[in-house]
Design a protein around this motif. Structure first.
Motif, PDB file in Angstrom:
ATOM      1  N   ALA A  70       0.878  -1.285  -0.206  1.00  0.00           N
ATOM      2  CA  ALA A  70       0.170  -0.138  -0.011  1.00  0.00           C
ATOM      3  C   ALA A  70       0.755   1.289  -0.097  1.00  0.00           C
ATOM      4  N   GLU A  71       2.006   1.155   0.709  1.00  0.00           N
ATOM      5  CA  GLU A  71       2.953   2.318   0.515  1.00  0.00           C
ATOM      6  C   GLU A  71       3.556   2.658  -0.754  1.00  0.00           C
ATOM      7  N   LEU A  72       3.918   1.643  -1.427  1.00  0.00           N
ATOM      8  CA  LEU A  72       4.315   1.716  -2.885  1.00  0.00           C
ATOM      9  C   LEU A  72       3.322   2.141  -3.749  1.00  0.00           C
ATOM     10  N   GLU A  73       2.188   1.704  -3.635  1.00  0.00           N
ATOM     11  CA  GLU A  73       1.156   2.223  -4.575  1.00  0.00           C
ATOM     12  C   GLU A  73       0.708   3.953  -4.120  1.00  0.00           C
ATOM     13  N   GLY A  74       0.775   4.157  -2.943  1.00  0.00           N
ATOM     14  CA  GLY A  74       0.345   5.514  -2.693  1.00  0.00           C
ATOM     15  C   GLY A  74      -0.856   6.178  -2.997  1.00  0.00           C
ATOM     16  N   LYS A  75      -2.126   5.128  -3.216  1.00  0.00           N
ATOM     17  CA  LYS A  75      -3.060   5.457  -3.441  1.00  0.00           C
ATOM     18  C   LYS A  75      -4.099   6.083  -2.266  1.00  0.00           C
ATOM     19  N   VAL A  76      -3.802   5.226  -1.187  1.00  0.00           N
ATOM     20  CA  VAL A  76      -4.617   5.561  -0.163  1.00  0.00           C
ATOM     21  C   VAL A  76      -3.524   5.375   1.030  1.00  0.00           C
ATOM     22  N   PRO A  77      -3.731   5.985   2.505  1.00  0.00           N
ATOM     23  CA  PRO A  77      -2.887   5.664   3.512  1.00  0.00           C
ATOM     24  C   PRO A  77      -2.527   4.075   3.724  1.00  0.00           C
ATOM     25  N   SER A  78      -1.177   3.789   4.087  1.00  0.00           N
ATOM     26  CA  SER A  78      -0.934   2.356   3.853  1.00  0.00           C
ATOM     27  C   SER A  78      -1.742   1.466   5.036  1.00  0.00           C
ATOM     28  N   TRP A  79      -2.164   2.458   5.943  1.00  0.00           N
ATOM     29  CA  TRP A  79      -2.967   1.470   6.888  1.00  0.00           C
ATOM     30  C   TRP A  79      -4.189   0.985   6.489  1.00  0.00           C
ATOM     31  N   VAL A  80      -4.730   1.883   5.503  1.00  0.00           N
ATOM     32  CA  VAL A  80      -6.380   1.386   5.064  1.00  0.00           C
ATOM     33  C   VAL A  80      -6.488   0.187   4.442  1.00  0.00           C
ATOM     34  N   PRO A  81      -5.603  -0.437   3.562  1.00  0.00           N
ATOM     35  CA  PRO A  81      -5.865  -1.581   3.260  1.00  0.00           C
ATOM     36  C   PRO A  81      -5.668  -2.790   4.381  1.00  0.00           C
ATOM     37  N   ALA A  82      -4.831  -2.461   5.258  1.00  0.00           N
ATOM     38  CA  ALA A  82      -4.583  -3.614   6.423  1.00  0.00           C
ATOM     39  C   ALA A  82      -5.762  -3.688   7.037  1.00  0.00           C
ATOM     40  N   VAL A  83      -6.258  -2.423   7.589  1.00  0.00           N
ATOM     41  CA  VAL A  83      -7.467  -2.546   8.723  1.00  0.00           C
ATOM     42  C   VAL A  83      -8.661  -3.030   8.075  1.00  0.00           C
ATOM     43  N   VAL A  84      -9.011  -2.668   6.633  1.00  0.00           N
ATOM     44  CA  VAL A  84     -10.117  -2.996   6.071  1.00  0.00           C
ATOM     45  C   VAL A  84     -10.358  -4.407   5.823  1.00  0.00           C
ATOM     46  N   GLY A  85      -9.058  -5.068   5.186  1.00  0.00           N
ATOM     47  CA  GLY A  85      -9.070  -6.276   4.909  1.00  0.00           C
ATOM     48  C   GLY A  85      -9.065  -7.113   6.271  1.00  0.00           C
ATOM     49  N   PHE A  86      -8.109  -6.639   7.170  1.00  0.00           N
ATOM     50  CA  PHE A  86      -8.069  -7.580   8.487  1.00  0.00           C
ATOM     51  C   PHE A  86      -9.283  -7.611   9.127  1.00  0.00           C
ATOM     52  N   VAL A  87     -10.326  -6.562   9.200  1.00  0.00           N
ATOM     53  CA  VAL A  87     -11.570  -6.664   9.947  1.00  0.00           C
ATOM     54  C   VAL A  87     -12.516  -7.330   8.902  1.00  0.00           C
ATOM     55  N   ALA A  88     -12.422  -7.183   7.667  1.00  0.00           N
ATOM     56  CA  ALA A  88     -13.244  -8.184   6.891  1.00  0.00           C
ATOM     57  C   ALA A  88     -12.864  -9.606   6.941  1.00  0.00           C
TER      58      ALA A  88
END
Length: 271
Positions: A70-88
């Motif tokens: 997510a950091e490399l892509e830079g489209k959203v804050p790096s924590w967003v995919p981690a949190v969203v995916g983890f909770v899902a």
């Protein structure tokens, strides 16, 4: 052998890797041909070990690479995919638990979870372990699927380390199905069959995980985090409580520490 494996497509690698983890489940189930019973101390340590492996794998093999991607892509804050995916991922397993009938190790049949059913206890026990194996198969599949994009945070060594770690913790899961069934009077062959059957979902989930991230690249960090959340749900809701049910809590905890240390070593050394 290694060069041949590396030359394969990520989907084939994922299927082969999850066939390996299924095979280790079958090896654990095969213990029933030697023992009718297994010490509860040993089983609790093995369950703790499995929990430790899954916790370590969830961070080093899944969450950390997801954050880096997510950091490399830079489209959203790096924590967003981690949190969203983890909770899902956690909510996904929670939803399955609410629907699919199953029973955990050491519980009586009237303590089963999921919708009401008249299925036999043996089937319910197999389903409980099968639910464990869905996120494990997904995790391995996603890890190998990520290799298609040549990302710095995704390596063949890390994916292999994850498969080895999942395989190691599948051994006690096979035992935890076949031995109780044998103790209840089931034949050795049938107890083994049910034990290995609990792992058959892993190659299926591995294929789905690898195929999903191959066709939808932006899904990758979310998929890695999803697998992590699903595995942590299993650890907290099932493995740790089951390992702490008897009088061997300290030994079960030591097993978890060892499992965590071994998986961490595998991931850092190979990844």
């Amino acid at each position: 052998m290694y060069d041949w494996f590396v030359s394969l497509s990520p989907i084939v690698q994922a299927v082969l890797a999850t066939c390996f983890t299924w095979f280790v489940t079958a090896l654990g189930a095969a213990i029933v041909f030697v023992f009718k019973k297994i010490s509860r101390v040993v089983l609790d340590m093995m369950l703790g070990f499995a929990a430790g492996v899954m916790i370590a794998a969830s961070f080093w093999s899944l969450l950390a690479p997801a954050i880096k991607m997510a950091e490399l892509e830079g489209k959203v804050p790096s924590w967003v995919p981690a949190v969203v995916g983890f909770v899902a991922g956690g909510m996904f397993i929670y939803g399955i638990n609410r629907v699919i009938p199953h029973i955990h190790l050491g519980k009586k049949k009237d303590k089963f979870e999921g919708i009401k059913t008249r299925w036999r206890r043996s089937v319910l026990l197999v389903l409980a372990i099968t639910l464990h194996n869905i996120p494990e198969g997904l995790a391995v599949g996603v890890a190998f699927g990520a290799l298609a994009y040549d990302l710095p945070s995704a390596s063949i060594g890390g994916a292999i380390a994850l498969a080895i770690g999942i395989g190691l913790q599948n051994f006690p899961e096979g035992i935890s199905v076949s031995v109780p069934l044998r103790r209840e009077g089931m034949s050795r062959a049938r107890a083994f069959w049910y034990g290995q059957l609990s792992g058959i979902v892993e190659p299926i989930a591995g294929f789905i995980g690898a195929a999903a991230v191959l066709f939808i690249k932006p899904l990758l960090p979310y998929a890695l985090s999803f697998a992590a959340g699903a595995m942590i749900f299993v650890v907290v809701e099932e493995l740790i409580p089951e390992s702490q049910m008897e009088k061997h809590k300290n030994l079960a905890t030591i097993g978890a520490i060892l499992g965590f240390a071994i998986m961490m070593t595998l991931d850092v050394a190979l990844g």
